[in-house]
Motif scaffolding. Structure first.
Motif, PDB file in Angstrom:
ATOM      1  N   MET A 239      39.562 -44.147  20.814  1.00  0.00           N
ATOM      2  CA  MET A 239      39.050 -42.793  20.872  1.00  0.00           C
ATOM      3  C   MET A 239      38.407 -42.490  22.224  1.00  0.00           C
ATOM      4  SD  MET A 239      37.429 -42.475  17.026  1.00  0.00           S
ATOM      5  CE  MET A 239      37.614 -40.697  17.057  1.00  0.00           C
ATOM      6  N   GLY A 240      38.597 -41.259  22.687  1.00  0.00           N
ATOM      7  CA  GLY A 240      37.983 -40.811  23.923  1.00  0.00           C
ATOM      8  C   GLY A 240      38.397 -39.383  24.226  1.00  0.00           C
ATOM      9  N   CYS A 241      37.916 -38.867  25.333  1.00  0.00           N
ATOM     10  CA  CYS A 241      38.265 -37.508  25.753  1.00  0.00           C
ATOM     11  C   CYS A 241      39.733 -37.462  26.196  1.00  0.00           C
ATOM     12  CB  CYS A 241      37.333 -37.058  26.862  1.00  0.00           C
ATOM     13  SG  CYS A 241      37.382 -38.118  28.330  1.00  0.00           S
TER      14      CYS A 241
ATOM     15  N   LYS B 294      36.453 -34.411  21.085  1.00  0.00           N
ATOM     16  CA  LYS B 294      36.192 -33.147  21.749  1.00  0.00           C
ATOM     17  C   LYS B 294      34.698 -32.976  21.979  1.00  0.00           C
ATOM     18  CE  LYS B 294      40.221 -30.864  19.727  1.00  0.00           C
ATOM     19  NZ  LYS B 294      40.697 -29.704  18.922  1.00  0.00           N
ATOM     20  N   ALA B 295      34.350 -32.410  23.115  1.00  0.00           N
ATOM     21  CA  ALA B 295      32.949 -32.191  23.447  1.00  0.00           C
ATOM     22  C   ALA B 295      32.309 -31.226  22.450  1.00  0.00           C
ATOM     23  CB  ALA B 295      32.819 -31.632  24.864  1.00  0.00           C
ATOM     24  N   ASP B 296      31.131 -31.604  21.973  1.00  0.00           N
ATOM     25  CA  ASP B 296      30.307 -30.775  21.097  1.00  0.00           C
ATOM     26  C   ASP B 296      30.942 -30.502  19.737  1.00  0.00           C
ATOM     27  OD1 ASP B 296      28.201 -30.469  23.005  1.00  0.00           O
ATOM     28  OD2 ASP B 296      29.419 -28.990  24.052  1.00  0.00           O
TER      29      ASP B 296
ATOM     30  N   GLY C 139      39.673 -28.789  32.281  1.00  0.00           N
ATOM     31  CA  GLY C 139      40.622 -27.689  32.194  1.00  0.00           C
ATOM     32  C   GLY C 139      41.157 -27.443  30.805  1.00  0.00           C
ATOM     33  N   GLU C 140      40.752 -28.280  29.848  1.00  0.00           N
ATOM     34  CA  GLU C 140      41.207 -28.137  28.464  1.00  0.00           C
ATOM     35  C   GLU C 140      40.043 -27.869  27.519  1.00  0.00           C
ATOM     36  OE1 GLU C 140      43.648 -31.405  27.228  1.00  0.00           O
ATOM     37  OE2 GLU C 140      44.626 -31.581  29.179  1.00  0.00           O
ATOM     38  N   GLY C 141      38.920 -27.446  28.079  1.00  0.00           N
ATOM     39  CA  GLY C 141      37.741 -27.195  27.267  1.00  0.00           C
ATOM     40  C   GLY C 141      36.855 -28.403  27.084  1.00  0.00           C
ATOM     41  N   GLY C 142      37.222 -29.522  27.706  1.00  0.00           N
ATOM     42  CA  GLY C 142      36.428 -30.744  27.614  1.00  0.00           C
ATOM     43  C   GLY C 142      35.967 -31.207  28.984  1.00  0.00           C
TER      44      GLY C 142
END
Length: 277
Positions: free
Chosen positions: A106-108, A129-131, A156-159
């Motif tokens: 798992m990771g960004c 995903k962040a947050d 650039g992908e919201g993360g």
């Protein structure tokens, strides 16, 4: 031949509410909770030494890994906070993928891309995903927390290119930032954690601008964040494996006793066990 740490990890018995952490060196940990095993940023090889040294910077491990990655056939979840090789180590991750067929990685988004390049099957990779909170098991949840290394890097992908993990294990909250510096909004995201795992090797002009070694929290910043977020325990890391990017832990101990002497903290040695009760 097994290292002895595997036997210690598997043999540690806990109450249902307890979490145990085993320190792997650098920023790496294995956590055990209710029979599940989670690894964060495990760096168990000398990949950096062999592939990242130059005439300007010589990387050389100061101590061996306390466990071989081939022993980690029991892992359920493997988290990487970003793609630097001491956090997403190709040698460690390939070995774990081979020996633990059940492990989920798992990771960004950038980490997921690196994992695919390492040959880990896509169906064993999960994006954080962040947050956003993700339920992994009945009593295990993870939330991605943006990390600034030394600044925030949107993907650039919201993360973000660097994303720490906030684990909720039953009633326990444990935040592992990966490589990170303070930024606006971090404190609000990590309030009331039972443990903060923060890199406290600092940063300076010569490392960042001359040697291209990107920095992290200094001692005062880590202590201040722990105080502002009502942390139950501060665990400083990322200062003991490489001489070129280390600091004296006495600096941290001096700062905490000057600034916040009532704040519990723990300085690890490699292979050490700590039960969060």
């Amino acid at each position: 031949m097994e290292s002895g740490l595997k036997e210690k990890i598997l043999g540690t018995e806990l109450l249902p509410s307890q979490v145990v952490l085993f320190y792997l060196g650098q920023v790496g940990f294995i956590l055990k909770y209710q029979g599940k095993y989670l690894m964060i940023d495990g760096y168990l090889s000398d990949y950096v030494d062999r592939n990242c040294s130059s005439d300007l910077v010589q990387w050389k491990r100061l101590y061996p890994s306390p466990i071989r990655p081939e022993e980690l056939d029991f892992l359920d979840y493997v988290f990487c906070t970003h793609t630097h090789c001491d956090h997403a180590d190709p040698d460690t991750l390939k070995a774990v993928a081979s020996c633990s067929r059940k492990a989920v990685f798992m990771g960004c988004a950038s980490v997921c891309g690196a994992l695919k390049e390492y040959g880990i099957p896509a169906d064993r990779i999960c994006k954080i995903k962040a947050d956003e909170e993700m339920l992994l098991e009945e009593n295990i949840r993870v939330t991605g927390v943006p990390a600034a290394h030394e600044e925030l890097h949107p993907d650039g992908e919201g993360g973000y290119e660097e994303t720490g993990v906030l684990l909720t294990l039953g009633e326990k909250r444990i935040f592992h930032s990966g490589d990170c510096c303070p930024y606006d909004g971090l404190e609000q995201r990590i309030q009331n954690c039972d443990a903060l795992i923060l890199p406290v090797n600092g940063r300076d002009y010569y490392r960042t601008c001359i040697k291209n070694i990107i920095g992290c929290f200094d001692s005062v910043e880590a202590i201040t964040i722990a105080r502002h977020t009502n942390a139950g325990l501060l665990m400083p890391v990322h200062w003991d494996l490489y001489e070129v990017n280390s600091v004296n832990p006495g600096i941290f101990a001096d700062a905490i006793h000057r600034l916040e002497p009532s704040l519990p903290y723990h300085i690890f040695v490699p292979g050490e066990r700590y039960i969060l009760a």
